[in-house]
Design an enzyme around this catalytic site. Structure first.
Site, PDB file in Angstrom:
ATOM      1  N   TYR A 224       0.842  -1.215   0.000  1.00  0.00           N
ATOM      2  CA  TYR A 224       0.000   0.000   0.000  1.00  0.00           C
ATOM      3  C   TYR A 224       0.875   1.263   0.000  1.00  0.00           C
ATOM      4  CZ  TYR A 224      -4.621   2.156   0.647  1.00  0.00           C
ATOM      5  OH  TYR A 224      -5.784   2.863   0.491  1.00  0.00           O
TER       6      TYR A 224
ATOM      7  N   LYS B 197      -3.443   8.047   3.190  1.00  0.00           N
ATOM      8  CA  LYS B 197      -4.631   7.761   4.017  1.00  0.00           C
ATOM      9  C   LYS B 197      -4.397   8.213   5.461  1.00  0.00           C
ATOM     10  CE  LYS B 197      -7.521   5.910   1.057  1.00  0.00           C
ATOM     11  NZ  LYS B 197      -8.584   6.780   0.517  1.00  0.00           N
TER      12      LYS B 197
HETATM   13  N1  LIG Z   1     -11.491  -0.639  -2.827  1.00  0.00           N
HETATM   14  C1  LIG Z   1     -10.941  -0.780  -1.632  1.00  0.00           C
HETATM   15  O1  LIG Z   1     -10.443  -1.848  -1.265  1.00  0.00           O
HETATM   16  C2  LIG Z   1     -10.966   0.380  -0.679  1.00  0.00           C
HETATM   17  C3  LIG Z   1     -10.806   0.132   0.698  1.00  0.00           C
HETATM   18  C4  LIG Z   1     -10.799   1.216   1.592  1.00  0.00           C
HETATM   19  C5  LIG Z   1     -10.951   2.497   1.085  1.00  0.00           C
HETATM   20  N2  LIG Z   1     -11.098   2.710  -0.256  1.00  0.00           N
HETATM   21  C6  LIG Z   1     -11.239   4.090  -0.742  1.00  0.00           C
HETATM   22  O2  LIG Z   1     -12.524   4.264  -1.276  1.00  0.00           O
HETATM   23  C7  LIG Z   1     -12.493   5.398  -2.142  1.00  0.00           C
HETATM   24  C8  LIG Z   1     -13.192   5.043  -3.442  1.00  0.00           C
HETATM   25  O3  LIG Z   1     -12.437   4.093  -4.167  1.00  0.00           O
HETATM   26  P1  LIG Z   1     -13.069   2.795  -4.830  1.00  0.00           P
HETATM   27  O4  LIG Z   1     -12.390   1.643  -4.200  1.00  0.00           O
HETATM   28  O5  LIG Z   1     -14.542   2.870  -4.850  1.00  0.00           O
HETATM   29  O6  LIG Z   1     -12.468   2.851  -6.308  1.00  0.00           O
HETATM   30  P2  LIG Z   1     -12.997   3.537  -7.660  1.00  0.00           P
HETATM   31  O7  LIG Z   1     -11.892   3.352  -8.645  1.00  0.00           O
HETATM   32  O8  LIG Z   1     -14.331   3.038  -8.028  1.00  0.00           O
HETATM   33  O9  LIG Z   1     -13.120   5.086  -7.234  1.00  0.00           O
HETATM   34  C9  LIG Z   1     -12.019   5.955  -7.158  1.00  0.00           C
HETATM   35  C10 LIG Z   1     -12.514   7.273  -7.720  1.00  0.00           C
HETATM   36  O10 LIG Z   1     -11.522   8.312  -7.584  1.00  0.00           O
HETATM   37  C11 LIG Z   1     -11.751   9.178  -8.686  1.00  0.00           C
HETATM   38  N3  LIG Z   1     -10.650  10.103  -8.893  1.00  0.00           N
HETATM   39  C12 LIG Z   1      -9.332   9.804  -9.120  1.00  0.00           C
HETATM   40  N4  LIG Z   1      -8.640  10.948  -9.329  1.00  0.00           N
HETATM   41  C13 LIG Z   1      -9.532  11.976  -9.223  1.00  0.00           C
HETATM   42  C14 LIG Z   1      -9.422  13.391  -9.325  1.00  0.00           C
HETATM   43  N5  LIG Z   1      -8.252  14.002  -9.626  1.00  0.00           N
HETATM   44  N6  LIG Z   1     -10.546  14.151  -9.146  1.00  0.00           N
HETATM   45  C15 LIG Z   1     -11.729  13.563  -8.863  1.00  0.00           C
HETATM   46  N7  LIG Z   1     -11.895  12.228  -8.746  1.00  0.00           N
HETATM   47  C16 LIG Z   1     -10.806  11.443  -8.938  1.00  0.00           C
HETATM   48  C17 LIG Z   1     -11.947   8.232  -9.849  1.00  0.00           C
HETATM   49  O11 LIG Z   1     -12.567   8.875 -10.965  1.00  0.00           O
HETATM   50  C18 LIG Z   1     -12.847   7.191  -9.217  1.00  0.00           C
HETATM   51  O12 LIG Z   1     -14.210   7.514  -9.419  1.00  0.00           O
HETATM   52  C19 LIG Z   1     -11.022   5.780  -2.302  1.00  0.00           C
HETATM   53  O13 LIG Z   1     -10.713   6.819  -1.397  1.00  0.00           O
HETATM   54  C20 LIG Z   1     -10.320   4.502  -1.863  1.00  0.00           C
HETATM   55  O14 LIG Z   1      -8.998   4.729  -1.421  1.00  0.00           O
HETATM   56  C21 LIG Z   1     -11.130   1.671  -1.149  1.00  0.00           C
END
Ligand SMILES: NC(=O)c1ccc[n+]([C@@H]2O[C@H](COP(=O)([O-])OP(=O)(O)OC[C@H]3O[C@@H](n4cnc5c(N)ncnc54)[C@H](O)[C@@H]3O)[C@@H](O)[C@H]2O)c1
Length: 255
Positions: free
Chosen positions: A154, A161
């Site tokens: 990570y 984060k």
């Molecule tokens: N998937 C996991 O395992 C997980 C676990 C814990 C937390 N998260 C967090 O959840 C959140 C959503 O991620 P996800 O897993 O749904 O993936 P996802 O790929 O569906 O969503 C990530 C989003 O970030 C957007 N993004 C990236 N750069 C950007 C910018 N410059 N301006 C605006 N938007 C931008 C993308 O367009 C996308 O919609 C993130 O913060 C991620 O770190 C994910």
């Protein structure tokens, strides 16, 4: 309309596919009576297509959280759809490949800076851009991955984060007087587009599948979505600066 979020006006960022955590948030929020406006980054026509799969089609506003002019015009664009906001969801993360997958010692500052700007600083940028729309207080919710520990692969995203978790506490401090809460949901691993871009992500998947006390479904974003909606609702009126774990209980275990 009845429901946990009846009458709430919400801005939800971060939908890119129907596997996005933000898609689940938007879907559950609509089912609970909210009016949802989405923002999309980059591939707008794709986001618009996904938005049509929601129970009620939601408008999509273009927003790159690193673009100052798009942040400045956000409030006017939101006002074309709703007269204010009761809640904002930050579901955004990105780090260049050098920052992930074991390259912690070699990632150049330019790449680390991008990761921090998109994944950490943007939480403040988005909140500030939405503040004029939140005259009656409200709730801001973001997504983290437990940053109290160093995880294999990570790397700089973990540092981003940790910064996000701190930024949320500072927003809680600075916005509390305006009746605005800031909280994060710490989700376990979910198979989204962002997750698939992390080399070695399957290590998390295996660990959670084997060890999470409640079990863990890598495809089911609804548990995280429900928790975000609960934090957006009036049922956490005295909670701010908090991180709620939605990880099947994994965070509570020892090594
Ligand atoms: N998937 C996991 O395992 C997980 C676990 C814990 C937390 N998260 C967090 O959840 C959140 C959503 O991620 P996800 O897993 O749904 O993936 P996802 O790929 O569906 O969503 C990530 C989003 O970030 C957007 N993004 C990236 N750069 C950007 C910018 N410059 N301006 C605006 N938007 C931008 C993308 O367009 C996308 O919609 C993130 O913060 C991620 O770190 C994910």
């Amino acid at each position: 309309m009845s429901g946990l979020l009846a009458g709430k006006r919400l801005l939800v960022t971060g939908v890119i596919t129907d596997a996005s955590i933000a898609f689940s948030v938007a879907k559950i929020a609509q089912e609970q009576g909210a009016t949802v406006v989405l923002t999309g980054f980059g591939r707008l026509s794709l986001v618009e297509r996904i938005a049509k799969r929601l129970p009620s089609p939601a408008p999509v506003i273009e927003l790159d959280v690193t673009d100052a002019s798009q942040l400045a015009s956000l409030q006017d664009k939101v006002r074309e759809h709703v007269d204010g906001l009761d809640g904002v969801v930050h579901s955004i993360g990105f780090a260049p490949q050098s920052c992930l997958g074991g390259g912690f010692l070699d990632a150049p500052w330019e790449d680390v800076a991008t990761a921090l700007q998109v994944s950490t600083y943007s939480y403040k940028s988005l909140a500030a851009a939405c503040l004029p729309l939140m005259q009656s207080g409200g709730s801001i919710v973001g997504l983290t991955f437990d940053a109290t520990k160093a995880w294999p692969v990570y790397d700089w995203m973990g540092v981003a984060k940790a910064g996000l978790e701190s930024a949320s506490r500072y927003l809680a401090l600075h916005l509390g007087k305006q009746g605005i809460r800031s909280n994060l949901v710490s989700a376990g691993p979910l198979r989204t587009m962002a997750a698939k871009s992390i080399p070695g992500f399957e290590q998390f998947e295996d660990a959670w599948s084997e060890r999470a006390p409640l079990g863990w479904d890598l495809q089911d974003t609804s548990a995280a979505g429900k928790a975000v909606c609960a934090l957006l609702s009036d049922w956490f009126p005295a909670t701010t600066g908090e991180v709620v774990h939605v990880d099947g209980g994994y965070h509570a275990l020892g090594a």
